[in-house]
Design an enzyme around this catalytic site. Structure first.
Site, PDB file in Angstrom:
ATOM      1  N   HIS A  45       0.800  -1.208   0.000  1.00  0.00           N
ATOM      2  CA  HIS A  45       0.000   0.000   0.000  1.00  0.00           C
ATOM      3  C   HIS A  45       0.836   1.263   0.000  1.00  0.00           C
ATOM      4  CE1 HIS A  45      -3.724   1.833  -0.605  1.00  0.00           C
ATOM      5  NE2 HIS A  45      -3.362   2.786   0.206  1.00  0.00           N
ATOM      6  N   TYR A  74       1.950   5.451  -2.259  1.00  0.00           N
ATOM      7  CA  TYR A  74       2.250   6.817  -1.830  1.00  0.00           C
ATOM      8  C   TYR A  74       3.638   7.230  -2.279  1.00  0.00           C
ATOM      9  CZ  TYR A  74      -2.150   6.456   0.296  1.00  0.00           C
ATOM     10  OH  TYR A  74      -3.495   6.293   0.439  1.00  0.00           O
ATOM     11  N   HIS A 120      -9.678   0.621 -10.026  1.00  0.00           N
ATOM     12  CA  HIS A 120      -9.276   1.568  -8.980  1.00  0.00           C
ATOM     13  C   HIS A 120      -7.795   1.928  -9.092  1.00  0.00           C
ATOM     14  CE1 HIS A 120      -8.591   3.431  -5.110  1.00  0.00           C
ATOM     15  NE2 HIS A 120      -7.647   2.542  -4.886  1.00  0.00           N
ATOM     16  N   PHE A 121      -6.933   0.904  -9.144  1.00  0.00           N
ATOM     17  CA  PHE A 121      -5.507   1.285  -9.094  1.00  0.00           C
ATOM     18  C   PHE A 121      -5.005   1.838 -10.417  1.00  0.00           C
ATOM     19  CE2 PHE A 121      -4.866  -3.458  -9.485  1.00  0.00           C
ATOM     20  CZ  PHE A 121      -4.144  -3.484 -10.665  1.00  0.00           C
ATOM     21  N   HIS A 122      -5.688   1.503 -11.530  1.00  0.00           N
ATOM     22  CA  HIS A 122      -5.298   2.168 -12.774  1.00  0.00           C
ATOM     23  C   HIS A 122      -5.730   3.635 -12.763  1.00  0.00           C
ATOM     24  CE1 HIS A 122      -4.319  -1.819 -14.350  1.00  0.00           C
ATOM     25  NE2 HIS A 122      -3.646  -1.193 -15.281  1.00  0.00           N
ATOM     26  N   ARG A 169     -10.947 -10.577 -11.413  1.00  0.00           N
ATOM     27  CA  ARG A 169      -9.741 -10.088 -12.089  1.00  0.00           C
ATOM     28  C   ARG A 169      -8.708 -11.208 -12.187  1.00  0.00           C
ATOM     29  NH1 ARG A 169      -5.593  -7.125  -8.671  1.00  0.00           N
ATOM     30  NH2 ARG A 169      -5.902  -7.738  -6.532  1.00  0.00           N
ATOM     31  N   ARG A 170      -7.599 -10.905 -12.881  1.00  0.00           N
ATOM     32  CA  ARG A 170      -6.488 -11.839 -13.089  1.00  0.00           C
ATOM     33  C   ARG A 170      -6.906 -13.097 -13.849  1.00  0.00           C
ATOM     34  NH1 ARG A 170      -6.043 -12.265  -7.574  1.00  0.00           N
ATOM     35  NH2 ARG A 170      -5.126 -10.442  -6.596  1.00  0.00           N
TER      36      ARG A 170
END
Lengths: 271, 541
Positions: free
Chosen positions: B215, B219, B366-368, B429-430
Site C-alpha cells: 500500500h 504513496y 481503482h488502481f489504474h 480479475r487476473r
C-alpha cells in the site's frame, strides 16, 4: 543537537504528534479488539482476554473431540525432486523383470491391447504414484489392486524407472487424429474447468499428471466417470474430481476421443 | 542549478521508454481478453505479459521517475551540485541491471508469477533477484537524498529546507521503509525456495509482508505528483502556493500514516486477525486527511492565480485560469481522477463494502485510475516542465501536449469506469479469458469492449508523449532560465524544527508499523504448520 531539541516533551510538536498517534492507536485498538468482537452476535467469549485473542487472529482450540476420519482413503504418495531422479541401469533392469507380470494387460512393449493404459514412456512420477495408491488402497481396481499389494517401495521405483525408460510407441490401433474441441483447449472457466493441457502436457505438466495421447478412449472415459462419481478419489486436492463432476457426458466423450486419437509425437515433454 | 542533466535525463528516458513498452503490453492484454478477440489458446502468454506489465509499471517506471525527479529537486531546490554523482550512476546501473535480469526470465515464461509474486507460485530466481537489484539501486538514491540534504543543512544552519526537497526526502524515506516488507518476503521466503534450498513456503506470511509494501508503495509513486502539485503547478500558472506549512504537514502525514495500513489488502485472508484488519482500515481512512489538505491548498493556490489574472466572482475565477497551459490541464485532470479514484478507495478500505468488490475488476479499475491516471498524468507534467531545462531546448508544441493530456484523461476514464462497473457485476480479475457467452458474464461484454477502446486511446496518448519528448531533443538550443519552484504566499522565514526535519515522523512511522504489523508477523513466523509446498512455474520438478 537538534535531536535533543526535537525528541523531548518540552517540544509541543513532539508531545502533540506522539499523543495523537498513540491516542488513535489506542482508540482503534479498543474498538477493533474489544468492542467489535463483542458486537458479533454469533460469537461467545469467555472474557475480554478471549475476545482480544480472537481478534488478534490466534487460532482457538475447540473441544469437539477427534476430527472425523475422511470418508475414503486418500493418497499418501510424496514426491520430491530427488525421489525418482537419475534411475540406475540396475533399477531399470529390475523394473523390466518385474514388468513381465504387467505385460498381460499393459502389453509386452508397454502398449496395451486391452483398453488398459499404455505405459511405455509414461512419466516415472505417474507410475510411481499410481502404484503406491493401488498398494495403499487409495485407488482400487479388481485387477490392479492384488498386483500392487505385494510390491516393495524399491519394486515400485524400479517399475516407474523401467516404463519411463521405454520409448513411446503408437497405440495398438492408431486412429485418425481428431482436432481439439473447446473443452480440451479452453476448459470451461465459469465451471472451474481448466484446459486439459494445463496439467496434462500441452501447456504445462504438473507433477503426477500423466500424458494422455494415444490412451484408450474407453479407459479415459471410464476414469473421468469414476472421478465424477467419486468412485476414484486418489487425486490429492480433488482437482480431477471437481473437473470431472462439472463436465457434461458429451464433453467427457469428446475429451476421451480427442486424446485417444493423438499420436505419441504430439506429447510435449515438459520434463 | 541543474548541473547533472545527463544523469537526470538518463533516468527519465529509461523510465518513459520502458513505460511505452509496458503500455503496449497492457493494451494487448485488454484486447485479447475482450470479446473482440477469441480466447488465447495458451493462458500462460497472458500471465507472462501481465507479469512484465506489472513489474515495469509498478517497480521500474515510477522508481526511475522518483529518482530522476529527486536528483533534479536536490540540485535546483537546494541550489547545490549533487553530492555523490558517481553513486547516483551506480544506483542507475543497478536499476538497469535489475530490470534486465528480471525481464529476461519473464519474457522466456520462467517467471509468470505477476508482479505481486503470489507465493506459493515460484518462478525463476533471476526474476526476484532482478527486482531486489532495482530496489537496492533505488536505496542508493534514498541515501543520496539524505546526504545532500545533510550537506545543505550544514551549510545553511537553521534555514527552512525548501519545500520540494523536504517532500522529496520524505518520499525517499517512505520508500526505504516500505520496500523493507517485500525485501523481507523476497530474501527470507521466496528466493530460498526459488533457488531450491527449501521446497515449502508460508504463503500467508508472504502476503502480510507484501501488504507492508503494497500500500505505501502507492504513496511513494504519488509523492512526485504531490510535489508537482505544490511546487510546480502554482508557479506554472503564474500564482503562488497558498500555504507552505500545510504542504509540509501533508507530506509528513503521508510518511506517518501511509505505512501501517497495508492489511486492508488482505481483508479476505484467514491468517490475519479481524482486530488488525479493523486497525489498518481505520488508519487507511486517515490517509484521506493529507489528500484532502492537498486538495484544499492547491485549489486555494489556483484560485489565487486566477484572481491575480483578473478572475472574480464565486466561481467566475475558474474561467480566468490559463487553460491553454499543459500543467494547468494536467493538474485538473489529475485532481478529477484522484477524486473518483479516492472515492473508490474509501470503498476498498471499508471491510463490508470491500467484500462486494474484493478481487473483482473494480480493483483493477481503482488502481489504474489512481496510479495510471492521477499519478502518471503528473509525471507527464513533470517531464514537460523539466524538459526544456534538461535539454536546453523548447518543447515543440503546446497544442500537441494538450492533445496528449486530453487523450490520456479520456482514455483513462473510458478504460477504468467500465472496469469499476463490471467489478460491481462481479467480474473477477487476473483471468486470462472470460466466457462472455455465459449468462453470468454476458452483461460484461459491452463495458469490456468500451474499456478496450480506452486502452487504445491510452496507447496513442503514451506514444504521442514519447514523440513529443523525442522531438524536443531535435529542436534548436535556446537559453533557458534556471529551474525554480513555486513560492509560497508567505515564504517561510523560520519553520519549527519538527517541520524542518524528518526524524520525529520516521520514528512514528516505524513505531506504528511495529504496532500494526509486529504481532501478525511474529505469530506467523513462529508457527511451524502454516507452510505449503511451492508450485514452480513452467517446470516439472
Amino acid at each position: 543537537m537538534s535531536t535533543r531539541e526535537l525528541f523531548t516533551f518540552r517540544n509541543p510538536h513532539f508531545t502533540v504528534s506522539v499523543a495523537v498517534t498513540v491516542g488513535l492507536l489506542l482508540v482503534t485498538a479498543l474498538v477493533g479488539f474489544i468492542v467489535l468482537p463483542f458486537a458479533q452476535r454469533h460469537e461467545t467469549f469467555a472474557g475480554v482476554w478471549d475476545a482480544i485473542c480472537s481478534a488478534a487472529g490466534n487460532p482457538r482450540v475447540t473441544q469437539q473431540g477427534e476430527a472425523a476420519p475422511p470418508p475414503a482413503k486418500t493418497s499418501e504418495a510424496v514426491l520430491t525432486s530427488t525421489t525418482l531422479a537419475h534411475p540406475s541401469q540396475q533399477s531399470i533392469g529390475r523394473g523390466a523383470t518385474l514388468a513381465q507380470r504387467c505385460a498381460i494387460c499393459h502389453g509386452p512393449t508397454g502398449i496395451s491391447r486391452a483398453d488398459s493404459p499404455n505405459l511405455a514412456g509414461q512419466y516415472a512420477s505417474v507410475i510411481y504414484k499410481q502404484l503406491l495408491d493401488f498398494r495403499s488402497g487409495a485407488r482400487t481396481n479388481a485387477v490392479m489392486s492384488p498386483f500392487a499389494t505385494n510390491l516393495s517401495d524399491q519394486d515400485i521405483a524400479d517399475l516407474a524407472a523401467y516404463y519411463a525408460y521405454l520409448p513411446r510407441l503408437p497405440a495398438y490401433h492408431p486412429e485418425v487424429q481428431l482436432p481439439p474441441t473447446r473443452i480440451v483447449v479452453y476448459g470451461a472457466p465459469l465451471r472451474g474447468i481448466a484446459p486439459c493441457g494445463a496439467c496434462h502436457g500441452s501447456l504445462d505438466n504438473k507433477t503426477g499428471s500423466p500424458w494422455l495421447e494415444g490412451q484408450s478412449a474407453a479407459y479415459i472415459k471410464a476414469q473421468l466417470q469414476a472421478f465424477a462419481s467419486g468412485q476414484r478419489h486418489n487425486d490429492i486436492s480433488e482437482q480431477m474430481r471437481n473437473i470431472a463432476r462439472a463436465m457434461t457426458p458429451d464433453e467427457i466423450e469428446e475429451a476421451a476421443n480427442y486424446y485417444a486419437s493423438q499420436p505419441p509425437e504430439a506429447i510435449q515433454r515438459a520434463d | 542549478m541543474l548541473a547533472n542533466r545527463k544523469l537526470i535525463l538518463a533516468h527519465f528516458w529509461l523510465a518513459f521508454v520502458v513505460f511505452g513498452l509496458a503500455l503496449v503490453l497492457g493494451a494487448w492484454q485488454m484486447f485479447i481478453r475482450s470479446p473482440l478477440h477469441t480466447w488465447l489458446s495458451n493462458p500462460e502468454w497472458y500471465y507472462r505479459s501481465l507479469t512484465a506489465h506489472g513489474t515495469v509499471m509498478g517497480y521500474v517506471f515510477p522508481t526511475l521517475v522518483a529518482m530522476g525527479f529527486g536528483y533534479a529537486i536536490s540540485e535546483s531546490a537546494l541550489d547545490q551540485r549533487l553530492v555523490g554523482v558517481r553513486w547516483a550512476w551506480v544506483g542507475f546501473s543497478l536499476v538497469v541491471l535489475g530490470a534486465v535480469m528480471a525481464m529476461v526470465p519473464v519474457s522466456l515464461g520462467w517467471a509468470s508469477v505477476l508482479y505481486t509474486f503470489y507465493p506459493p507460485l515460484i518462478g525463476s530466481p533471476f526474476y526476484y533477484i532482478g527486482v531486489v537489484l532495482v530496489v537496492v539501486g533505488s536505496w542508493i538514491w534514498v541515501a543520496l537524498m539524505s546526504v545532500n540534504l545533510y550537506v545543505w543543512k550544514q551549510a545553511h544552519p537553521g534555514e527552512p529546507v525548501p519545500l520540494a526537497m523536504f517532500a522529496n526526502v520524505a518520499g525517499s524515506y517512505l520508500w526505504a521503509w516500505t520496500a523493507v516488507g517485500a525485501a523481507l518476503e523476497l530474501l527470507l521466503q521466496i528466493i530460498p525456495v526459488a533457488l531450491g534450498l527449501k521446497s515449502t513456503i508460508d504463503a500467508g506470511l508472504a502476503r502480510v509482508f507484501f501488504s507492508w509494501t503494497l500500500h505505501a508503495i502507492v504513496y511513494f509513486w504519488l509523492i512526485p505528483s504531490y510535489i508537482a502539485y505544490y511546487t510546480i503547478l502554482p508557479r506554472a500558472i503564474g500564482g503562488k502556493l497558498y500555504s507552505d506549512t500545510m504542504a509540509r504537514i501533508a507530506f509528513i502525514l503521508f510518511l506517518v500514516v501511509a505505512m501501517p495500513i497495508g492489511i486492508h489488502h488482505t481483508f479476505a485472508d484467514p491468517q490475519v486477525g479481524a482486530g488488525f484488519k479493523f486497525v489498518h482500515s481505520a488508519f487507511t481512512a486517515l490517509v484521506a486527511v493529507p489528500t484532502l489538505l492537498t486538495v484544499f491548498t492547491i485549489c486555494a493556490s489556483v484560485e489565487i492565480a486566477a484572481r491575480l489574472r483578473g478572475g472574480h466572482g464565486l466561481f467566475g475565477w475558474i474561467a480566468a485560469l490559463p487553460w491553454q497551459n499543459p500543467i494547468m490541464l494536467a493538474g485538473t485532470f489529475s485532481f478529477i481522477m484522484l477524486g473518483f479514484g479516492g472515492a473508490g478507495g474509501l470503498i476498498n478500505m471499508s471491510y463490508q463494502l470491500d467484500s462486494a468488490i474484493h478481487n473483482t475488476q473494480w480493483i483493477t479499475g481503482h488502481f489504474h485510475l489512481i496510479f495510471g491516471g492521477a499519478i502518471v498524468i503528473m509525471y507527464f507534467a513533470i517531464a514537460y516542465d523539466l524538459w526544456p531545462h534538461l535539454t536546453g531546448r523548447e518543447l515543440p508544441s503546446l497544442r500537441l501536449m494538450r492533445t496528449q493530456l486530453w487523450l490520456w484523461f479520456i482514455g483513462m476514464i473510458v478504460t477504468t469506469f467500465p472496469w469499476h462497473w463490471v467489478g460491481i457485476l462481479g467480474m473477477p480479475r487476473r483471468m486470462a479469458y472470460y466466457d462472455y457467452t455465459s449468462p453470468a458474464l454476458a452483461a460484461d461484454a459491452v463495458p469490456v469492449e468500451v474499456s478496450t477502446l480506452g486502452a487504445a486511446i491510452l496507447l496513442i496518448s503514451g506514444l504521442l508523449f514519447l514523440f513529443i519528448l523525442a522531438r524536443a531533443q531535435a529542436e534548436p538550443a535556446t537559453d533557458v532560465p534556471p529551474y525554480r519552484f513555486s513560492e509560497a504566499v508567505h515564504p517561510p522565514a523560520s519553520v519549527p524544527l519538527a517541520l524542518n526535519s524528518h526524524g520525529l515522523w520516521i520514528a512514528l512511522m516505524i513505531g506504528l508499523t511495529i504496532a500494526n504489523y509486529g504481532y501478525p508477523i511474529a505469530v506467523l513466523t513462529a508457527r511451524s504448520d502454516s507452510s505449503v509446498p511451492a508450485v514452480y512455474v513452467g517446470a516439472q520438478r
